[in-house]
Scaffold this motif. Sequence first.
Motif, mmCIF file in Angstrom:
data_model
loop_
_atom_site.group_PDB
_atom_site.id
_atom_site.type_symbol
_atom_site.label_atom_id
_atom_site.label_comp_id
_atom_site.label_asym_id
_atom_site.label_seq_id
_atom_site.Cartn_x
_atom_site.Cartn_y
_atom_site.Cartn_z
ATOM 1 N N LEU A 193 75.217 37.951 -4.887
ATOM 2 C CA LEU A 193 75.787 37.156 -4.095
ATOM 3 C C LEU A 193 75.332 37.833 -2.725
ATOM 4 O O LEU A 193 75.640 38.794 -2.635
ATOM 5 C CB LEU A 193 77.682 36.941 -3.738
ATOM 6 N N VAL A 194 74.601 37.283 -1.376
ATOM 7 C CA VAL A 194 73.850 37.429 0.051
ATOM 8 C C VAL A 194 74.340 37.096 0.776
ATOM 9 O O VAL A 194 74.503 35.542 1.082
ATOM 10 C CB VAL A 194 72.684 37.199 -0.581
ATOM 11 N N GLN A 195 74.447 37.060 2.111
ATOM 12 C CA GLN A 195 74.366 36.534 3.051
ATOM 13 C C GLN A 195 73.309 35.264 3.458
ATOM 14 O O GLN A 195 72.070 35.973 3.588
ATOM 15 C CB GLN A 195 75.087 37.227 4.390
ATOM 16 N N PRO A 196 73.474 34.553 3.994
ATOM 17 C CA PRO A 196 72.596 33.522 4.865
ATOM 18 C C PRO A 196 71.564 34.729 5.420
ATOM 19 O O PRO A 196 71.871 35.205 6.473
ATOM 20 C CB PRO A 196 72.647 32.813 5.625
ATOM 21 N N GLY A 197 70.537 34.720 5.509
ATOM 22 C CA GLY A 197 69.104 35.331 6.588
ATOM 23 C C GLY A 197 68.867 36.962 5.409
ATOM 24 O O GLY A 197 67.614 37.743 5.162
ATOM 25 N N GLY A 198 69.302 37.123 4.115
ATOM 26 C CA GLY A 198 69.462 38.117 3.572
ATOM 27 C C GLY A 198 68.080 37.766 2.273
ATOM 28 O O GLY A 198 67.312 36.719 2.030
ATOM 29 N N SER A 199 68.142 38.817 1.762
ATOM 30 C CA SER A 199 67.276 39.059 0.429
ATOM 31 C C SER A 199 67.631 39.181 -0.864
ATOM 32 O O SER A 199 68.388 39.715 -0.866
ATOM 33 C CB SER A 199 65.878 39.922 0.659
ATOM 34 N N LEU A 200 66.867 39.044 -1.577
ATOM 35 C CA LEU A 200 67.133 39.227 -3.381
ATOM 36 C C LEU A 200 66.176 38.819 -4.208
ATOM 37 O O LEU A 200 65.251 37.884 -4.312
ATOM 38 C CB LEU A 200 68.023 37.877 -3.407
ATOM 39 N N ARG A 201 65.738 40.193 -5.136
ATOM 40 C CA ARG A 201 65.145 39.968 -6.247
ATOM 41 C C ARG A 201 65.690 40.133 -7.007
ATOM 42 O O ARG A 201 66.315 40.395 -8.015
ATOM 43 C CB ARG A 201 63.856 41.614 -6.030
ATOM 44 N N LEU A 202 64.606 38.926 -7.895
ATOM 45 C CA LEU A 202 65.169 38.782 -9.352
ATOM 46 C C LEU A 202 63.853 39.203 -10.025
ATOM 47 O O LEU A 202 62.951 39.183 -9.651
ATOM 48 C CB LEU A 202 65.247 36.937 -9.784
ATOM 49 N N LEU A 203 64.520 39.322 -11.587
ATOM 50 C CA LEU A 203 63.604 39.991 -12.197
ATOM 51 C C LEU A 203 63.619 39.528 -13.754
ATOM 52 O O LEU A 203 64.659 39.058 -14.036
ATOM 53 C CB LEU A 203 63.192 41.074 -12.614
#
Length: 116
Positions: free
Chosen positions: A11-21
């Motif tokens: 779960l991440v806020q709008p404008g945030g970043s995330l990295r999937l592997l």
Amino acid sequence: QVQLVEFGGALVQPGGSLRLLCVASGSITSSYVMGWYRQAPGKQRELVATITSSGITNYADSVQGRFSISRDNAKNTVALQMNSLKPEDTAVYYCNARASLLLSYWGQGTQVTVSS
């Protein structure tokens, strides 16, 4: 057979970043085209990004400039860096390994939710 396991959904806020592997194992080779797809509730699965063995990338228009796909052939991994996330990016993200037009493999998916 090829097995794919995805990591990194959250779960991440709008404008945030995330990295999937995505980690691949089994009879995979570097010749496979690797990719990420996503499926939102009530919608069809759609392409997010793909990358060839030589590093040629392709992105959906909706993520162009925000997402970046990369792969490590030595480690049999493919990553998806997602920046400037929007609520409409909310979906289950699936890793895909494609050997040919008739043969591809899918991971089990990882949930990405963009919400404040």
